[in-house]
Design an enzyme around this catalytic site. Structure first.
Site, PDB file in Angstrom:
ATOM      1  N   ARG A  22       0.832  -1.205   0.000  1.00  0.00           N
ATOM      2  CA  ARG A  22       0.000   0.000   0.000  1.00  0.00           C
ATOM      3  C   ARG A  22       0.869   1.257   0.000  1.00  0.00           C
ATOM      4  O   ARG A  22       1.766   1.398   0.812  1.00  0.00           O
ATOM      5  CB  ARG A  22      -0.917   0.015   1.233  1.00  0.00           C
ATOM      6  N   GLU A  45       0.728  -7.983  -3.905  1.00  0.00           N
ATOM      7  CA  GLU A  45      -0.516  -7.219  -4.051  1.00  0.00           C
ATOM      8  C   GLU A  45      -0.226  -5.728  -3.988  1.00  0.00           C
ATOM      9  O   GLU A  45       0.415  -5.259  -3.045  1.00  0.00           O
ATOM     10  CB  GLU A  45      -1.476  -7.617  -2.924  1.00  0.00           C
ATOM     11  N   THR A  74      -7.639  -4.122  -2.272  1.00  0.00           N
ATOM     12  CA  THR A  74      -8.692  -3.105  -2.126  1.00  0.00           C
ATOM     13  C   THR A  74      -9.500  -3.003  -3.426  1.00  0.00           C
ATOM     14  O   THR A  74      -9.837  -1.915  -3.890  1.00  0.00           O
ATOM     15  CB  THR A  74      -8.109  -1.740  -1.718  1.00  0.00           C
ATOM     16  N   LYS A 134      -9.369 -14.260   3.384  1.00  0.00           N
ATOM     17  CA  LYS A 134      -8.497 -13.520   4.286  1.00  0.00           C
ATOM     18  C   LYS A 134      -9.327 -12.997   5.457  1.00  0.00           C
ATOM     19  O   LYS A 134     -10.322 -12.300   5.267  1.00  0.00           O
ATOM     20  CB  LYS A 134      -7.750 -12.397   3.570  1.00  0.00           C
ATOM     21  N   GLY A 164      -1.944  -6.674  11.403  1.00  0.00           N
ATOM     22  CA  GLY A 164      -1.266  -6.808  12.686  1.00  0.00           C
ATOM     23  C   GLY A 164      -0.376  -8.020  12.823  1.00  0.00           C
ATOM     24  O   GLY A 164       0.035  -8.377  13.934  1.00  0.00           O
ATOM     25  N   GLY A 184       1.128  -6.150   5.630  1.00  0.00           N
ATOM     26  CA  GLY A 184       1.032  -4.765   5.212  1.00  0.00           C
ATOM     27  C   GLY A 184       2.156  -3.903   5.744  1.00  0.00           C
ATOM     28  O   GLY A 184       3.322  -4.081   5.386  1.00  0.00           O
ATOM     29  N   SER A 185       1.817  -2.980   6.641  1.00  0.00           N
ATOM     30  CA  SER A 185       2.760  -1.937   7.046  1.00  0.00           C
ATOM     31  C   SER A 185       3.975  -2.465   7.797  1.00  0.00           C
ATOM     32  O   SER A 185       5.013  -1.792   7.835  1.00  0.00           O
ATOM     33  CB  SER A 185       2.051  -0.884   7.897  1.00  0.00           C
TER      34      SER A 185
END
Length: 209
Positions: A22, A45, A74, A134, A164, A184-185
């Site tokens: 992202r 992704e 998304t 997911k 998380g 993700g992050s």
């Protein structure tokens, strides 16, 4: 045409991790993709709320070839599914259970990996043709929450915990029924140098094996 279910199963068996990029820009796309593929990632992704996501998907797809399956996250509409396919993407990931998006993705020969939170959403997604599920956001659940769901979900359906997830808590999720993870992050955030992504990627792959 390659069967999407078989393609996903092969990539997932090689590395049960989806890199969620992202905020990625087209200029960063190839260096970051290289870092991920070299670490062992086979599923990449690019969320559609990133800058020029279709350009990044096209660039990564052309660059990595058959080393990884590339697609979008998304994804909220069937029109977006078509644009991802036109860019060369093969993976359609959504934050929600939209049966129209799932069915359209499958009809287009793409891999469908929708988000779900309840058993009702999970079974609706599977009925529409989803190749995997997911659990999202996993921060709002727990490994024991997933364990309870796995008692009723088909055992052969891969379930990924997304949100998380760190290298330190992967084992607990795995013990309670997670087959893989969307990252993700903690793996990538906008502007993170490719060299740093490589370090994070190797840490996740090491724990996944």
């Amino acid at each position: 045409m390659t069967d999407p279910a078989q393609s996903f199963a092969k990539a997932f068996a090689a590395c049960p991790l989806v890199a969620i990029l992202r905020g990625l820009t087209p200029a960063e796309a190839i260096p970051v993709a290289d870092a991920l593929v070299e670490a062992g990632f086979t599923l990449i992704e690019v969320p559609l709320n990133s800058p020029d996501p279709y350009d990044s998907i096209a660039a990564i797809t052309a660059h990595v070839g058959d080393k990884a399956i590339v697609g979008a996250g998304t994804v909220l509409t069937t029109e977006q599914v078509d644009r991802v396919k036109a860019a060369g993407g093969r993976l359609i990931v959504s934050p929600n259970t939209d049966t129209d998006v799932i069915a359209h993705s499958v009809a287009q020969g793409l891999i469908s990996l929708p988000g779900y939170f309840t058993p009702s959403e999970a079974f609706a997604a599977l009925k529409a043709g989803a190749h995997g599920l997911k659990l999202f956001p996993a921060e709002g659940a727990s490994p024991t929450f997933l364990k309870a769901q796995r008692a009723v979900l088909p055992r052969d359906v891969p379930v990924l915990a997304v949100g998380g997830v760190t290298p330190d808590n992967m084992a607990e999720w795995r013990a309670h029924g997670a087959d893989g993870f969307g990252l993700g992050s903690n793996l990538y955030r906008a502007g993170k140098p490719a060299a740093d992504v490589a370090v994070s990627a190797r840490a996740y792959v090491e724990k996944a094996r």
